[in-house]
Design a protein around this motif. Structure first.
Motif, PDB file in Angstrom:
ATOM      1  N   ASP A 176       0.709  -1.141   0.110  1.00 16.35           N
ATOM      2  CA  ASP A 176      -0.067   0.034  -0.095  1.00 16.35           C
ATOM      3  C   ASP A 176       1.150   1.067   0.104  1.00 16.35           C
ATOM      4  O   ASP A 176       1.804   1.490   0.762  1.00 16.35           O
ATOM      5  N   VAL A 177       0.882   2.085  -1.000  1.00 17.72           N
ATOM      6  CA  VAL A 177       1.358   3.309  -1.189  1.00 17.72           C
ATOM      7  C   VAL A 177       0.671   4.421  -0.988  1.00 17.72           C
ATOM      8  O   VAL A 177      -0.456   4.502  -1.534  1.00 17.72           O
ATOM      9  N   PHE A 178       1.193   5.581  -0.241  1.00 13.58           N
ATOM     10  CA  PHE A 178       0.280   6.830   0.010  1.00 13.58           C
ATOM     11  C   PHE A 178       1.223   8.150  -0.051  1.00 13.58           C
ATOM     12  O   PHE A 178       2.276   8.019   0.175  1.00 13.58           O
ATOM     13  N   LEU A 179       0.407   8.851  -0.952  1.00 13.56           N
ATOM     14  CA  LEU A 179       0.961  10.061  -1.600  1.00 13.56           C
ATOM     15  C   LEU A 179       0.214  11.304  -1.483  1.00 13.56           C
ATOM     16  O   LEU A 179      -0.922  11.282  -0.996  1.00 13.56           O
ATOM     17  N   VAL A 180       0.927  12.393  -1.248  1.00 16.34           N
ATOM     18  CA  VAL A 180       0.341  13.762  -1.149  1.00 16.34           C
ATOM     19  C   VAL A 180       0.245  14.383  -2.650  1.00 16.34           C
ATOM     20  O   VAL A 180       1.111  14.496  -3.407  1.00 16.34           O
ATOM     21  N   GLY A 181      -1.126  14.529  -3.030  1.00 18.18           N
ATOM     22  CA  GLY A 181      -1.376  15.240  -4.212  1.00 18.18           C
ATOM     23  C   GLY A 181      -0.933  16.730  -4.676  1.00 18.18           C
ATOM     24  O   GLY A 181      -0.728  17.160  -3.543  1.00 18.18           O
ATOM     25  N   GLN A 182      -1.297  17.177  -5.598  1.00 18.36           N
ATOM     26  CA  GLN A 182      -1.122  18.645  -5.810  1.00 18.36           C
ATOM     27  C   GLN A 182      -2.139  19.547  -5.170  1.00 18.36           C
ATOM     28  O   GLN A 182      -1.747  20.801  -5.020  1.00 18.36           O
ATOM     29  N   ASP A 183      -3.228  18.983  -4.961  1.00 14.86           N
ATOM     30  CA  ASP A 183      -4.191  19.515  -3.962  1.00 14.86           C
ATOM     31  C   ASP A 183      -4.074  19.342  -2.289  1.00 14.86           C
ATOM     32  O   ASP A 183      -5.030  19.706  -1.866  1.00 14.86           O
ATOM     33  N   ARG A 184      -2.713  18.791  -2.160  1.00 16.80           N
ATOM     34  CA  ARG A 184      -2.488  18.382  -1.015  1.00 16.80           C
ATOM     35  C   ARG A 184      -3.402  17.390  -0.084  1.00 16.80           C
ATOM     36  O   ARG A 184      -3.380  17.169   0.951  1.00 16.80           O
TER      37      ARG A 184
END
Length: 346
Positions: free
Chosen positions: A108-116
């Motif tokens: 499971d990978v978690f990321l912060v998008g351009q919209d935070r």
């Protein structure tokens, strides 16, 4: 740094050319040599992360110059998709990824998008899910993700108000509600990324650097968060910078490493009580220019890695039989000219 078995270490760093470099310890020797590194290619703008879900298995994730997520893996005999190539998983991301494995062949990978907002991508053993799952929120820094059991995930993020927020997967649904965008407010005011660790089933210890640069602690004991009181955190003293590094080599054991204002490493541990004291720290020397990376490959064993002022990677290790080697305040030089060590979550 990742360990997939006793007396095994895999160390990854970002070189000055922004490519990933690799060095491995097999129990008796460093490969390709004590001071040489294996080049794995890529061009990265954020520190990658690595994880192992079984013996002789490694998965590495990083954010490329196009802001997309990239993936490379070791299957026990070769690097995939090749030694220098990476799998493009797409998207456009603001912070380094966080990855966790709660069982064999699961990622499971978690990321912060351009919209935070927070987003998830997962590998189910045969394929990646389509696209990315939007989990809502407004996140300032990369999340910290841990798993204390099969099909269990706990995520901690710093919100725009500098408080820590929590979301969890219990095997069938996301908490605190069935709405992906809901988070539990854990209070506090921290600088940068929180760090979490699990030393056993249904146990979580959570740490962060406060606005006063002291270290703060919160814990889940299986039924309630401590210390008592809404949003309360335990003040553990110190004047710290960067992100704390926490490892556990046994149930009820924690080792915490922070960087002081003199750029040296400082150490605190828990085994029934805090040593050297609740607010005291053991000075371990060094001059560190990046965050600390540590791992435990067995009970009573810690390997600690830092990047020094010359860009070299430096190591020290601890065991119950030898204490700290080369000494409490000295480090072995592993060579290289690096930007940063790779953080690991597993």
């Amino acid at each position: 740094m990742t360990s997939w078995g006793p007396n095994r270490l895999d160390l990854f760093v970002v070189g000055t050319d922004s490519a990933i470099y690799h060095k491995a310890w097999d129990g008796s020797n460093w490969h390709p040599s004590p001071t040489d590194w294996e080049r794995l290619g890529g061009i990265f703008i954020e520190e990658p992360v690595s994880v192992s879900w079984s013996s002789n298995r490694l998965d590495i994730f990083g954010i490329g110059t196009d802001s997309a997520l990239y993936h490379k893996w070791w299957d026990g005999s070769r690097w995939g998709p090749s030694q220098l190539d990476w799998e493009n998983l797409g998207g456009s991301w603001m912070e380094k990824p966080a990855v966790v494995s709660w069982g064999p062949n699961r990622l499971d990978v978690f990321l912060v998008g351009q919209d935070r907002g927070l987003y998830q991508k997962f590998w189910n053993g045969s394929s990646w899910n389509t696209g990315f799952v939007n989990m809502g929120g407004k996140v300032l820094h990369a999340p910290s993700v841990v798993s204390w059991g099969v099909n269990r995930i706990d995520i901690f993020c710093t919100g725009t108000d500098s408080a820590v927020y929590h979301k969890w997967w219990d095997g069938s649904r996301w908490g605190p509600s069935g709405t992906d965008g809901a988070y539990e407010n854990m209070g506090g005011k921290i600088i940068g990324q929180p760090r979490a660790v699990c030393w056993g089933p249904n146990r979580i210890d959570l740490f962060g650097i406060g606005l006063d640069s002291a270290l703060y602690h919160k814990w889940w004991d299986g039924s309630a968060w401590g210390p008592a009181g809404a949003g309360a955190w335990e003040n553990m003293g110190g004047i710290c910078r960067g992100i704390p590094e926490i490892v556990s080599w046994a149930s009820g054991r924690l080792d915490i490493f922070v960087i002081g204002t003199d750029s040296a490493v400082y150490h605190k541990w828990y085994q029934g009580s805090w040593g050297p004291s609740l607010t005291g720290y053991e000075r371990q020397g060094g001059i560190v220019i990046r965050n600390i990376s540590a791992v435990c490959w067995s009970a009573n064993r810690i390997d600690l890695f830092v990047i020094g002022t010359a860009g070299h990677t430096h190591q020290k290790s601890w065991s119950a039989s030898t204490g700290w080697l080369p000494s409490l305040t000295d480090y072995a030089d592993l060579g290289g000219i690096s930007i940063s060590p790779v953080a690991t979550q597993s």
